[in-house]
Design a protein around this motif. Structure first.
Motif, mmCIF file in Angstrom:
data_model
loop_
_atom_site.group_PDB
_atom_site.id
_atom_site.type_symbol
_atom_site.label_atom_id
_atom_site.label_comp_id
_atom_site.label_asym_id
_atom_site.label_seq_id
_atom_site.Cartn_x
_atom_site.Cartn_y
_atom_site.Cartn_z
ATOM 1 N N ALA A 1 -119.345 -55.620 -61.933
ATOM 2 C CA ALA A 1 -119.763 -56.300 -60.577
ATOM 3 C C ALA A 1 -120.849 -57.200 -60.569
ATOM 4 O O ALA A 1 -120.828 -58.428 -60.088
ATOM 5 C CB ALA A 1 -120.118 -55.178 -59.591
ATOM 6 N N ALA A 2 -121.893 -56.918 -61.390
ATOM 7 C CA ALA A 2 -122.905 -57.680 -61.574
ATOM 8 C C ALA A 2 -122.765 -58.931 -62.344
ATOM 9 O O ALA A 2 -123.154 -59.966 -62.065
ATOM 10 C CB ALA A 2 -124.389 -57.043 -62.205
ATOM 11 N N VAL A 3 -121.796 -58.653 -63.354
ATOM 12 C CA VAL A 3 -121.302 -59.823 -63.957
ATOM 13 C C VAL A 3 -120.288 -60.597 -63.266
ATOM 14 O O VAL A 3 -120.597 -62.096 -63.452
ATOM 15 C CB VAL A 3 -120.459 -59.496 -65.299
ATOM 16 N N ALA B 1 -110.846 -59.344 -68.724
ATOM 17 C CA ALA B 1 -110.349 -58.291 -68.229
ATOM 18 C C ALA B 1 -109.918 -57.115 -69.138
ATOM 19 O O ALA B 1 -110.244 -55.826 -69.084
ATOM 20 C CB ALA B 1 -108.966 -58.587 -67.283
ATOM 21 N N PRO B 2 -108.890 -57.331 -70.111
ATOM 22 C CA PRO B 2 -108.505 -56.461 -70.925
ATOM 23 C C PRO B 2 -109.843 -55.821 -71.859
ATOM 24 O O PRO B 2 -109.712 -54.446 -71.998
ATOM 25 C CB PRO B 2 -107.480 -56.954 -71.938
ATOM 26 N N ARG B 3 -110.587 -56.686 -72.208
ATOM 27 C CA ARG B 3 -111.919 -55.917 -72.825
ATOM 28 C C ARG B 3 -112.628 -55.098 -71.824
ATOM 29 O O ARG B 3 -113.169 -54.141 -72.403
ATOM 30 C CB ARG B 3 -112.637 -57.029 -73.651
ATOM 31 N N ALA B 4 -112.839 -55.479 -70.542
ATOM 32 C CA ALA B 4 -113.554 -54.771 -69.589
ATOM 33 C C ALA B 4 -112.936 -53.431 -69.464
ATOM 34 O O ALA B 4 -113.441 -52.339 -69.335
ATOM 35 C CB ALA B 4 -113.698 -55.303 -68.448
ATOM 36 N N ALA B 5 -111.575 -53.343 -69.446
ATOM 37 C CA ALA B 5 -110.755 -51.972 -69.124
ATOM 38 C C ALA B 5 -110.911 -51.247 -70.555
ATOM 39 O O ALA B 5 -111.157 -50.082 -70.190
ATOM 40 C CB ALA B 5 -109.419 -52.390 -69.032
ATOM 41 N N ALA B 6 -111.088 -51.857 -71.834
ATOM 42 C CA ALA B 6 -111.188 -51.118 -72.708
ATOM 43 C C ALA B 6 -112.644 -50.548 -72.923
ATOM 44 O O ALA B 6 -112.735 -49.216 -73.187
ATOM 45 C CB ALA B 6 -110.811 -52.065 -74.045
ATOM 46 N N VAL B 7 -113.656 -51.111 -72.469
ATOM 47 C CA VAL B 7 -114.893 -50.697 -72.226
ATOM 48 C C VAL B 7 -115.092 -49.405 -71.367
ATOM 49 O O VAL B 7 -115.560 -48.551 -71.648
ATOM 50 C CB VAL B 7 -115.815 -51.942 -72.278
#
Length: 369
Positions: free
Chosen positions: A30-32, A70-76
């Motif tokens: 959210a901060a990003v 988005a995909p990388r954030a979901a993976a994280v």
């Protein structure tokens, strides 16, 4: 009705750790978004070459960044969830390990084995304090159970003695009808009286230990005078002087129990004295917020290691330890009852051998509220 088993503390802690970790990840994303992605333009922005030092080219738009991010954030986030579950399970297990030790000790104690101790090592934290408190409780319970078992064994032995004597007397009388009935009745009366006295002493000792009595205002000086008046014939019979001195000593408690306490102390002081020419002094006073009763007597010198054991139930002096006569053999509960009554009244009992022989007993009770 038995309840269905719920989630274990370890699982709850694991889910809590994973939840907090996921919440931290969401807040970071959210901060990003708030401080970075929202300022990226929605349409392509072409910046021509200029003297301002900007590099000419096309900057990415927000949709492209979201498509890649988005995909990388979901993976994280998935990795954080897995890390939170696995790491939380391991950490919760390590943190709850001391609690499992305490649980095992409690289960062992529930089976009747009170000799087990946890003896947890390491730094002093909440679990260490709980472990030490549990060990202290087990030690007290072990001591009390051992004392109760010893008391029950001694009480059984003491009660069995007069019953055995009564049966023996009846057997002799049955086998010898010509034997005088008056002598048999007299001896049975003496034995029965001893059994009744012993039973009453046991009941009084248990009543003092339970503390089941009604409190009221009591003056120890009046109780001392009453006990001395009652026991004066016994003192005169034994050639012992009995003096009561001091002033009012008000306290709060059971007048009946406190009178028995004073009577036992004075009677012990008279009985355990010199064969002739002995003395007993009873002194009462108010010392600040404490009421004090002192009972001292003459007699033989008492070993220092014997004095602390005199308040144990069924403790009788043997040989040169204490001077007793057969007509006052007693049951060894006099000072034990005194100790129980004093403890039930939130007081203290101090026994000290006198340098010239005899014993000085000091009772301190809280003053009236």
């Amino acid at each position: 009705m038995a309840r269905a088993p719920g989630l274990s503390i370890r699982l709850k802690l694991t889910l809590s750790y994973a939840g907090f970790l996921m919440l931290a990840g969401v807040l970071l994303l959210a901060a990003v978004w708030v401080f970075l992605l929202r300022y990226v333009p929605d349409r392509a922005l072409i910046v021509p070459g200029s003297t301002g030092g900007l590099t000419p080219g096309v900057f990415p738009i927000r949709s492209n960044l979201l498509h890649v991010f988005a995909p990388r954030a979901a993976a994280v986030m998935a990795f954080l969830l897995l890390l939170g579950l696995v790491g939380g399970w391991v950490l919760a297990g390590r943190m709850l390990a001391p609690l499992r030790q305490i649980t095992e000790a409690a289960r062992t104690a529930a089976t009747g084995s009170l000799s087990h101790r946890i003896r947890m090592t390491g730094r002093r934290d909440e679990f260490r304090e709980l472990s030490d408190a549990f060990d202290s409780m087990l030690q007290q319970l072990d001591s009390q159970v051992a004392e109760q078992q010893r008391f029950a064994a001694n009480a059984s032995h003491e009660l069995r003695t007069p019953l055995a004597i009564s049966r023996a007397l009846l057997d002799v009388a049955r086998k010898d009808p010509a034997r005088g009935r008056d002598e048999l009745v007299e001896r049975l009366y003496v034995v029965n009286t001893r059994a009744i006295d012993l039973t009453e002493a046991l009941l009084l000792l248990g009543r003092g230990d339970r503390g089941t009595f009604t409190r009221g205002p009591v003056d120890l000086s009046l109780l001392a005078e009453e006990a001395a008046e009652t026991l004066l014939p016994l003192a005169e019979q034994r050639g012992t002087s009995l003096d009561v001195t001091g002033g009012p000593a008000p306290t709060s408690g059971s007048a009946e129990l406190l009178l028995r306490m004073v009577t036992n102390l004075v009677q012990n002081a008279v009985v355990h004295n010199l064969p002739a020419g002995g003395s007993v002094t009873v002194h009462t006073e108010a010392d600040g917020g404490t009421s004090v009763l002192r009972v001292g007597n003459t007699g033989r010198r008492l070993p220092a290691d014997l004095v602390p054991t005199l308040t144990e139930p069924f403790r009788r002096g043997r040989g040169t330890e204490r001077v007793r006569t057969d007509e006052h053999a007693g049951a060894g509960l006099g000072l034990a009852i005194v100790h129980s009554i004093v403890r039930a009244h939130d007081g203290t009992l101090d026994l000290a051998p006198r340098p010239d022989g005899g014993l000085l007993v000091t009772v301190r009770l809280p003053g009236p509220p």
